[in-house]
Design an enzyme around this catalytic site. Structure first.
Site, mmCIF file in Angstrom:
data_model
loop_
_atom_site.group_PDB
_atom_site.id
_atom_site.type_symbol
_atom_site.label_atom_id
_atom_site.label_comp_id
_atom_site.label_asym_id
_atom_site.label_seq_id
_atom_site.Cartn_x
_atom_site.Cartn_y
_atom_site.Cartn_z
ATOM 1 N N THR A 1 0.838 -1.193 0.000
ATOM 2 C CA THR A 1 0.000 0.000 0.000
ATOM 3 C C THR A 1 0.878 1.249 0.000
ATOM 4 O O THR A 1 1.958 1.243 0.573
ATOM 5 C CB THR A 1 -0.864 -0.020 1.280
ATOM 6 O OG1 THR A 1 -1.703 -1.150 1.243
ATOM 7 C CG2 THR A 1 -1.703 1.233 1.410
ATOM 8 N N GLY B 1 -5.861 -4.395 6.915
ATOM 9 C CA GLY B 1 -6.970 -3.462 6.960
ATOM 10 C C GLY B 1 -7.996 -3.754 8.025
ATOM 11 O O GLY B 1 -8.522 -2.842 8.681
#
Length: 323
Positions: free
Chosen positions: A187, A240
């Protein structure tokens, strides 16, 4: 008070034995993007412009899990997500489920500026991209041989993979784990503050390798993976689900606001609370403080401040490239 900027390229189980040919391109990209951000903020561009510009560059680099380098779902497709937030105005925009948009972060900014909403997803987001004339390509543009191999390994191991986590079989590691632990790439995110205390943050990702179609992570969830207000700007990376549960980005700001903690104290407290091996973040404060804590093995990261400090690192302090 002075400007500051930080950039990340993902956190996870990054082995110190990561081959040079896999490590150096990412370090070079972080250095290039940091220099781009510093140059832009020095030239007077707003922090919002700076974080969008830097994240676009990282989305265009196939070495990171965003844009061109996005990893694949269980169906072998790409579903990208991104979020951007202006700390001064508290305006924000987010997108997810993108399959054809070249730069998800720029579409997120258009959601913020051109709609009455905060978050658009899947077909609605793609239709909005067409309406706004955003660059789109065939989904095959994002499907690289490396990520096809990563998906194959994740399927064999019957698992999803967070940033840089090595795929394993129930009876032990895969014999040919791709790139010695580089089984998923990371990410991306950027946070910035100018000399007047204006703050902004941006985050973009392709999610997990082998994630279920329709899964949404922390990146586009305001207050989880991305958050900015008048006190700080935060961009998180890692697992996440854990980041959402802990409302990582918002809690950094809340501890500063309600408990009077410094940026570094607040960020360290939040990361310590997340289960070990699950998260990292970058953050800047309105006064130009910067911090980049993580509880994973490593996190690709870089920062610079107006007083001349700069750092590019992966592991803990002694493993940094420069500072």
């Amino acid at each position: 008070m002075g400007w500051a900027i930080a950039v990340h390229g993902g956190a996870g189980d990054i082995p110190r034995t990561l081959p040079t040919n896999r490590r150096q391109p990412r370090e070079a990209a972080l250095r290039r993007c940091l220099d781009l951000g510093v140059s832009s903020i020095r030239s007077g561009r707003s922090p919002l412009d700076v974080v969008e510009l830097v994240v676009r560059e990282l989305e265009n680099d196939p070495h990171f899990n965003a844009g061109r380098g996005s990893v694949l779902t269980t169906e072998g497709t790409v579903e990208m997500e991104a979020c951007i937030m202006d700390g001064t105005t508290m305006r924000c925009g987010a997108v997810s489920g993108l399959t054809t948009v070249v730069n998800a972060i720029s579409l997120a900014r258009l959601v913020m500026e051109k709609t009455p909403h905060i978050y658009l997803a899947f077909e609605g987001a793609e239709a909005f991209a067409t309406e706004q004339g955003v660059e789109r390509v065939e989904p095959s543009h994002f499907i690289t041989p490396e990520n096809v191999e990563r998906l194959k390994q994740a399927r064999e191991a019957n698992r999803v993979q967070i940033d840089y986590t090595q795929p394993t079989h129930a009876n032990g590691p895969l014999e040919k784990a791709i790139d010695e632990g580089d089984s998923q790439i990371g990410t991306v995110g950027c946070v910035a503050v100018d000399g007047h205390g204006n703050l902004a943050t941006a985050t973009s990702t392709g999610g997990f390798v082998n994630k279920m179609v329709g899964r949404i992570g922390d990146t586009p969830v305001i207050g989880a993976g991305t958050y900015a207000n008048s006190l700080c700007a935060v961009s998180a990376t890692g697992k996440g689900e854990s980041i959402i549960r802990e409302t990582v980005a918002r809690d950094v700001a809340a501890l500063m606001e309600y408990k009077g903690l410094s940026l570094k104290e607040a960020a360290a407290y939040v990361i310590d609370r997340v289960p070990k091996g699950n998260a990292g973040l970058i953050a800047v404060s309105a006064t130009g403080e910067v911090t980049m804590p993580f509880n994973t093995t490593g996190m690709f990261r870089a920062c610079a401040t107006e007083d001349g400090y700069s750092e590019i690192g992966i592991w803990d302090a002694e493993g940094n490239v420069e500072n």
